[in-house]
Design a protein around this motif. Structure first.
Motif: not given
Lengths: 778, 165
Positions: A667-668, A671, A703, B94, B98, B100, B110, B129, B132-133, B135, B140-144, B146-147
């Motif tokens: 996933l990272g 991105a 994001s 967090f 996963h 981070l 945080l 959401d 959060l965009s 930062n 991580t690709g952000y999805r986690n 967001l979760r």
């Protein structure tokens, strides 16, 4: 003690479990220790003065005002005196020595951002003030070369800006083209990107004049190699230098190389006899840390009437930037060495023009050569399918190397090793990937939305990665008398979760709890050898060395436990942090076993004292994981903006140690891949001034740009090169992102062959659409 | 500009009496003068959000604020989230999700979430959401992330927020 109910299932089966990470607790609590968080008593703060000119002869460096500031020391190359240059790590291609970067510019500057002077001061704000007073006077003599396809110029008298043309190939390409039913040719390019870790680079050095010992904090990626080179450069024994890896805020290939700043900080500490701390700011990071990716490819395929590839001919122009750094010509070399991916190509001829330009020097960035090469190869496959009016997936299937052909000798080299595809079921993965993403439903949905006037499309990129680069790794595992397990490796951690993965392998092998493991990495004073973290190697190399050391410890612990439990060793199992006599249920803990093996323990007998073992893993071949990226995008034809709506990645990792962490890597990586496909680019004006040196100009995905991603992890093709079947996963999320996005945009706009360049920015797309619709080539 | 001024910063409920130059950023003062290095610097010009903290419950970029401007404010940093050895629910989310990898951007995320939920506990998922965009994370690709934030939002909706210690 007696355990009445032995578990049926092994409690310590950690390999394959998505456990939470050992690394996380201090990091969420603000207790991480990154290099900028560290201080030494009486430290000085360094600031680099960088060239504001892209090219030219240095006529003067005016330091008068800075020299007059209290407590400020300024060094230029002249004041520094002769300093050996940072050598190459990748050494196969020779003749690159004239192009190595000096730690401070000598006589000429060659890119904006090149270190010209270093300032030391008592306070970082004052160091910055002093640096701003230093004026670098440069006489522009030649216009900067900014295009790797432009005619090479002169680097030094008699020395060209093309250090080498790397050639690779096999078979009779000419005959294949002569016999071809079709010849398909593409001219493609990828933009200039970099890893851009969120933590800027930094270094903190301290010289102990009494012991004659140098410590450097802030190392990562290759601490042992960097230590050895620093020792050579300073004329010190490697035993007199230690590099220490603190927490590291991302690396992605660009961080942890030996840079001029590392050398300068060490020299400052040694000569000024005070610790020196340097932390770069973001703007300098964008101008000074390694760039990557900028390539131009002219590729031709000879194809028969049924779509079988007969030959590929490839000409690469690789934009290296102003100097050759530690990687030598490795990225250009592996770009053509790994270009062919999963396909059978009977004849191949490739040449990589490795050329210098007036830009920040380039080297590896996550999936180096493969992000670029996968874009090129998959664009070519789509173009061939279009020419033959064939389904692009069917065309790929026709050309896949089959499982029965594994291991498959490519007849090519990359990263100083023979390319031998070790295992893989490419056709099988493609089928699984189609099922997993719902390929047919996605196609139907996109077609329906296009019929309703939307520009929606789907693209696929298939790729072969490489991982598990050797040559060697050494691990020492020690069980303490409290049952805690210490694993020491010379590999490195840049945030990828290696501590957890290695702990899972150790704990699984030893029958212990993975949270009882402490993984020490990147410390040259803790282990004699280490090859660091790069090329998706750590889980494979350190993982297998860990398994070997832990296996030896397991057997020694079981032998001791059998005596303690009055049992046959074959009746003793290690699980849950203890050894249990399966006949009686009696057990002892790993800590008690370690205590029994204490050198002075009466129970030890003739056994080796302590519970510690070292093991090596040597590996002369990389292994080759593989996968597919599938993207669904919508293009706003008014603004030119591409939105990635859905994304699926199927990836065969051989053996998944921690699926959640592998998903995280993918996933990272994606991105970064989407950034490279759509947003990110270092641009320069015609004078060589960089235009993308802040986060407002170099656009990385937030994001808001990341779609939901479905990730399928497969274990159908374990590597035969290590007993666990491990392959790496650090780069798979990046590799085919550019390929899949380009194909999806073509499909969305119903213009096959539209995208010929990454990133597909709105500006590019508008211009390219106009050109395409006017019938022009790229 | 380099003459130091005596100021008091109230961080995580404790007073720090420090002397710093008027031009010193709040981020640098927290890190260098208060010893709170959990607040990280990623770009020093307000784009990446790694240095996000809260001042009077509002998320702010501590690289864009001078230390002297924060005097008298209720400053909260990542170090204040846990109670002793007990992580806050947000911190645990967090870890569980996963959310981070290298952990460098994590304190900023945080504190962005912490401040947002303190200020607007009834925020919608889409609005969260959107916030959060602001930062950046490179791992991580952000999805986690967001979760984890969604779980924190659910938690905030079902519990009464405790006053900060």
């Amino acid at each position: 003690m007696t355990d009445a109910t032995l578990p049926n299932a092994r409690r310590s089966a950690w390999i394959g479990q998505s456990v939470t990470r050992l690394e996380d607790r201090p990091l969420v609590a603000g207790l991480g220790r990154f290099v900028a968080d560290m201080d030494r008593p009486r430290q000085l703060h360094a600031r680099i003065v960088r060239s504001p000119h892209a090219t030219g002869r240095i006529t003067d460096i005016d330091c008068a005002e800075a020299d007059a500031m209290p407590g400020v020391t300024v060094w230029t190359a002249e004041r520094l005196g002769e300093v050996p240059r940072i050598p190459f790590r990748a050494t196969k291609i020779s003749g690159l020595e004239p192009y190595v970067q000096p730690v401070l510019a000598v006589e000429r500057v060659r890119y904006v951002g090149e270190p010209v002077a270093i300032v030391f001061a008592e306070d970082p704000y004052v160091a910055e003030d002093a640096a701003e007073t230093i004026f670098v006077d440069v006489e522009d003599d030649n216009p900067p070369i900014l295009d790797a396809r432009a005619a090479p110029g002169t680097f030094l008298p008699g020395i060209s800006t093309e250090p080498v043309v790397v050639e690779k190939g096999y078979g009779d390409v000419e005959a294949a083209f002569a016999a071809a039913a079709h010849v398909v040719e593409l001219d493609l390019a990828t933009g200039r990107h970099s890893g851009i870790p969120m933590e800027p680079r930094g270094a903190l050095a301290e010289w102990d004049a009494g012991r004659g010992h140098l410590d450097l904090w802030g190392a990562t990626k290759r601490p042992h190699w960097n230590r050895d080179r620093l020792a050579e450069m300073f004329g010190l024994s490697p035993t007199c230098i230690d590099l220490h890896e603190p927490h590291v805020g991302g690396g992605f290939g660009i961080r942890g190389e030996l840079y001029p700043e590392d050398v300068l900080v060490c020299m400052g500490a040694m000569r000024l006899r005070r610790p020196v701390k340097w932390v770069e700011d973001r703007r300098e990071h964008m101008m000074a840390a390694n760039h990557s990716r900028e390539q131009q490819h002219l590729i031709r395929a000879a194809v028969d009437a049924d779509g079988h590839i007969l030959a590929i001919d490839e000409t690469l122009h690789h934009d290296q930037g102003a100097y050759v750094r530690t990687h030598g010509a490795r990225v250009a070399d592996m770009s053509i060495g790994l270009l062919l991916g999963p396909y059978r190509v009977p004849a191949y001829a490739a040449r990589a023009h490795f050329r210098l330009t007036a830009k920040t020097p380039a080297a590896t960035y996550r999936a180096p050569g493969r992000f670029e090469g996968s874009f090129v190869r998959e664009r070519l496959m789509d173009a061939i399918a279009q020419r033959l009016a064939m389904d692009p997936l069917e065309l790929r299937r026709r050309n896949f190397i089959g499982t029965s052909e594994m291991p498959y000798q490519r007849g090519l080299t990359a990263l100083e090793s023979e390319v031998v595809l070790d295992s893989g079921d490419y056709d099988g993965l493609l089928t699984k990937a189609q099922d997993f993403c719902g390929w047919n439903d996605m196609q139907a949905e996109a077609a329906a939305r296009r019929a309703a006037g939307e520009a929606v499309g789907i693209g696929l990129g298939f790729f072969v990665e490489k991982s598990g680069l050797g040559p060697s790794e050494l691990v020492r595992v020690t069980i303490a008398t409290d049952g805690e397990i210490e694993i020491v490796t010379g590999a490195a951690s840049l945030g990828q979760g290696m501590e957890t993965a290695i702990a899972q392998i150790a704990a699984d092998t030893l029958g212990a709890d993975y949270t009882a493991c402490r993984v020490i990495h990147g410390q040259t004073d803790r282990i004699t050898h280490g090859w660091g973290a790069h090329a998706s190697r750590v889980t494979v190399m350190t993982g297998e060395a860990t398994r070997r050391a832990a296996t030896e410890l397991h057997d020694r612990a079981r032998d001791m436990a059998a005596e303690l439990l009055d049992a046959l060793p074959t009746d003793v199992i290690l699980d849950g942090g203890r050894a249990t006599n399966t006949a009686t249920g009696d057990h002892v803990t790993l800590g008690q076993i370690a205590a029994a093996l204490d050198p002075v323990s009466p129970r030890r007998g003739d056994r080796q004292p302590g519970l510690s073992a070292e093991a090596w893993f040597h590996n002369t071949h990389m292994n080759y994981p593989y996968g597919a990226h599938i993207a669904m995008v919508a293009v706003d034809t008014e603004t030119g903006r591409t939105t990635v709506e859905r994304y699926a990645i199927s990836y065969d990792v051989g053996r998944a140690v921690n699926p959640a962490m592998i998903e995280g890597q993918i996933l990272g990586g994606l991105a970064q891949g989407l950034g490279g496909a759509l947003l990110e680019e270092f641009r320069y004006d015609q004078d060589g001034q960089p235009l993308s040196v802040t986060f407002a100009d170099y656009l990385m995905p937030s994001s808001a740009e990341m779609p939901e991603v479905a990730i399928q992890i497969l274990e159908d093709a374990p590597s035969p090169l290590n007993p666990l079947g491990l392959k790496g996963s650090g780069e798979a999320g990046v590799t085919a992102a550019g390929a899949a996005i380009a194909a999806a945009i073509d499909d969305a706009l119903q213009r096959p062959g539209l995208v010929t360049r990454l990133p597909v920015t709105p500006q590019y797309l508008h211009a390219r659409l106009a050109q395409f619709d006017a019938g022009g080539d790229a | 500009m380099t003459d130091k001024t005596a100021i008091t910063l109230t961080v995580n409920g404790s007073d720090h009496h420090i002397a710093c130059a008027p031009r010193k950023t709040l981020a640098d003062a927290l890190r260098e003068d208060c010893g709170l290095t959990g607040t990280h610097l990623g770009c020093e010009h307000g784009v990446c959000g790694a240095c996000t903290i809260t001042v009077n419950d509002a998320p702010v970029r501590s690289c864009l604020m001078f230390a002297v401007q924060a005097e008298g404010g209720d400053i909260r940093t990542v170090e204040g989230l846990a109670k002793g050895d007990d992580l806050s629910p947000l911190q645990q989310f967090f870890i569980d999700e996963h959310a981070l990898q290298c952990g460098y951007c994590t304190p900023g995320f945080l504190m962005l979430i912490e401040g947002t939920l303190r200020q607007t506990p009834d925020i919608s998922e889409d609005e969260l959401d959107e916030i959060l965009s602001s930062n950046l994370c490179r791992c991580t690709g952000y999805r986690n992330i967001l979760r984890a934030a969604r779980r924190a939002l659910d938690h905030a909706r079902t519990t009464t927020p405790e006053p900060a210690a």
